[in-house]
Design a protein around this motif. Sequence first.
Motif, short mmCIF file in Angstrom:
data_model
loop_
_atom_site.label_atom_id
_atom_site.label_comp_id
_atom_site.label_asym_id
_atom_site.label_seq_id
_atom_site.Cartn_x
_atom_site.Cartn_y
_atom_site.Cartn_z
N THR A 1 0.83 -1.21 0.00
CA THR A 1 0.00 0.00 0.00
C THR A 1 0.86 1.25 0.00
O THR A 1 2.01 1.25 0.45
CB THR A 1 -0.95 0.05 1.22
OG1 THR A 1 -0.18 -0.11 2.42
CG2 THR A 1 -2.00 -1.02 1.15
N MET B 1 -11.47 -2.34 1.22
CA MET B 1 -10.11 -2.16 1.71
C MET B 1 -10.13 -1.64 3.15
O MET B 1 -10.65 -0.57 3.41
CB MET B 1 -9.33 -1.18 0.83
CG MET B 1 -7.94 -0.89 1.37
SD MET B 1 -6.99 0.25 0.33
CE MET B 1 -6.49 -0.86 -0.96
N TYR C 1 -4.85 -1.28 6.19
CA TYR C 1 -3.89 -1.30 5.09
C TYR C 1 -2.95 -0.08 5.13
O TYR C 1 -1.95 -0.05 4.43
CB TYR C 1 -4.61 -1.34 3.75
CG TYR C 1 -5.05 -2.72 3.31
CD1 TYR C 1 -5.34 -3.72 4.24
CD2 TYR C 1 -5.19 -3.04 1.97
CE1 TYR C 1 -5.76 -4.98 3.85
CE2 TYR C 1 -5.60 -4.31 1.56
CZ TYR C 1 -5.88 -5.27 2.51
OH TYR C 1 -6.29 -6.51 2.12
N SER D 1 -3.97 0.52 -2.69
CA SER D 1 -3.03 -0.53 -3.06
C SER D 1 -1.96 0.08 -3.95
O SER D 1 -2.26 0.89 -4.83
CB SER D 1 -3.75 -1.65 -3.81
OG SER D 1 -4.67 -2.30 -2.97
N GLN E 1 2.75 -0.56 3.52
CA GLN E 1 2.96 -2.00 3.58
C GLN E 1 3.80 -2.48 2.39
O GLN E 1 3.71 -1.95 1.29
CB GLN E 1 1.62 -2.73 3.61
CG GLN E 1 0.86 -2.51 4.90
CD GLN E 1 -0.44 -3.28 4.97
OE1 GLN E 1 -0.80 -4.01 4.06
NE2 GLN E 1 -1.16 -3.13 6.07
#
Length: 499
Positions: free
Chosen positions: A169, A217, A221, A298, A321
Amino acid sequence: MKKMGRAFLGAGLAVSMALVSACSSGAGTGNQQAQTPSSSLAAGEPVELVLGYPVLGEVPADIGSVEAEINKITLRKINAKVKLSRTSVSQWAQQRNLILAGNEHMDLFVTSFEDYERHASKNQLLELDELLTKEGKDIAVVLGDKLKAAKIKGHIYAIPTHNFIEAGTGILLRKDLLDRHGIDVSKIKGTNDLDAVFETMKQKENLLGVAAPNGQMPMTYAIDWLNYDPLVDSLGVLPLNSKDMKVVNLYEMPEYVEALKKTRSWYQAGYLPKDAVNAKTAPPDLMKNGEVFSIFQSNSVFLQDSLSSITGRQLVKVDLQKPVITTKEELGLMWAIPRNNVKNSQKAMELLNLLYTDKEIINLINYGIEGKHYKKVSGEVISRINDSGYSMNQPFMFGNRMLTYVLEGEDPALRQEYTKFTASFQKSPAAGFLPSTEAVSTEVVAVKNVLDQYRKALETGSVDPVKVHPDFVKKLKAAGIDTIIAEKQKQLDAWLAQK
């Protein structure tokens, strides 16, 4: 959305599963029935094909004119007319499930790696192997070995999109405000470094720090220390630092508990909206409207460029991430033919084949009509026309994304840079593992009911995790999450033994 993004898709993008033996047992009869043409079709009358998918923002006002242009092509090429979806993402899951449970007409619909196995286990999807060899032969050329990852018990029931892989992410921050307040973005190394930046935006701009997600999502995240392979549905996950390939309960991981505390601190500080748990507006729309300082998505190649183009604001990306290839990335969004709803499966596959090969149709769906909804800048580069009545910001959802134009503001070398972007991706040792929840379907339903009750409130910081999280875990266990994890571990061990 998934990735709406992905996330969409995620998206939602954004955002349910099971693997199956029932698929192959009933495939023969259903496949023959769906492929039997009616007498009117034999007489050469055009077929109407209904394309089902969620619209992540508002349903475009001028969707009818785009539909008409698409039909000029499909009537000529496959003697079919196409009806595009008018379903917003907030209503999509409910409407899709109602359609699939009945016999309302729908010929193709978008699903995801999460829902694929669940739909298949209910015998809702048509087996596509034979159709792919005839009406969909070009799809196999486009996707190559990627189709193998879509096999369930040796058969294909849904086809992955040909997309830029989104992994990990990133958080997108408004550059004008970073510059105005002298914030050096290179010093933002991760989630904890965002607190001081969000506080500056609250105090000096009276602006929310980050948009709450409106799809599947989760808010977690945005937490950089939470890295795991969801093993498709997150009902039992594999920590990326696992040495023994042990499946664990995500919601009991210490890193998850710390993530809840972080989002709670953001909520209490006013960096998230007070109604975060009920967020309806897509984060890019909130950014476009000037309501938030940052959004997270993302991660993908040139993510900041594409979102800058969509939102009309120059954005700077900070990676959160880590990018990891899991089964989610290998399958992603997928297109399927619903067994009980399709009226002519050959024509449905012919349309799907066009979505992977016909550049004109792909760009009509994504960007509308040249001169009316967008204009050519140069070569493959286009710019949107403001307030044109058609703005579909989801090129990741339809067939072959490699055929789409490049939006002005994105690097024209997008596809070449994509190769570099993915070169450093870590691959999960469980990538390609597609677990079956058939043996624990009762527990899956019960656990998902608990997740629906607790998860979004916890993960947006809307409730105190110290008080609520223990009850959440207790109810997950009572619903049978440990049974699901044990079944998934058994299947993972067997899958590893066969490699």
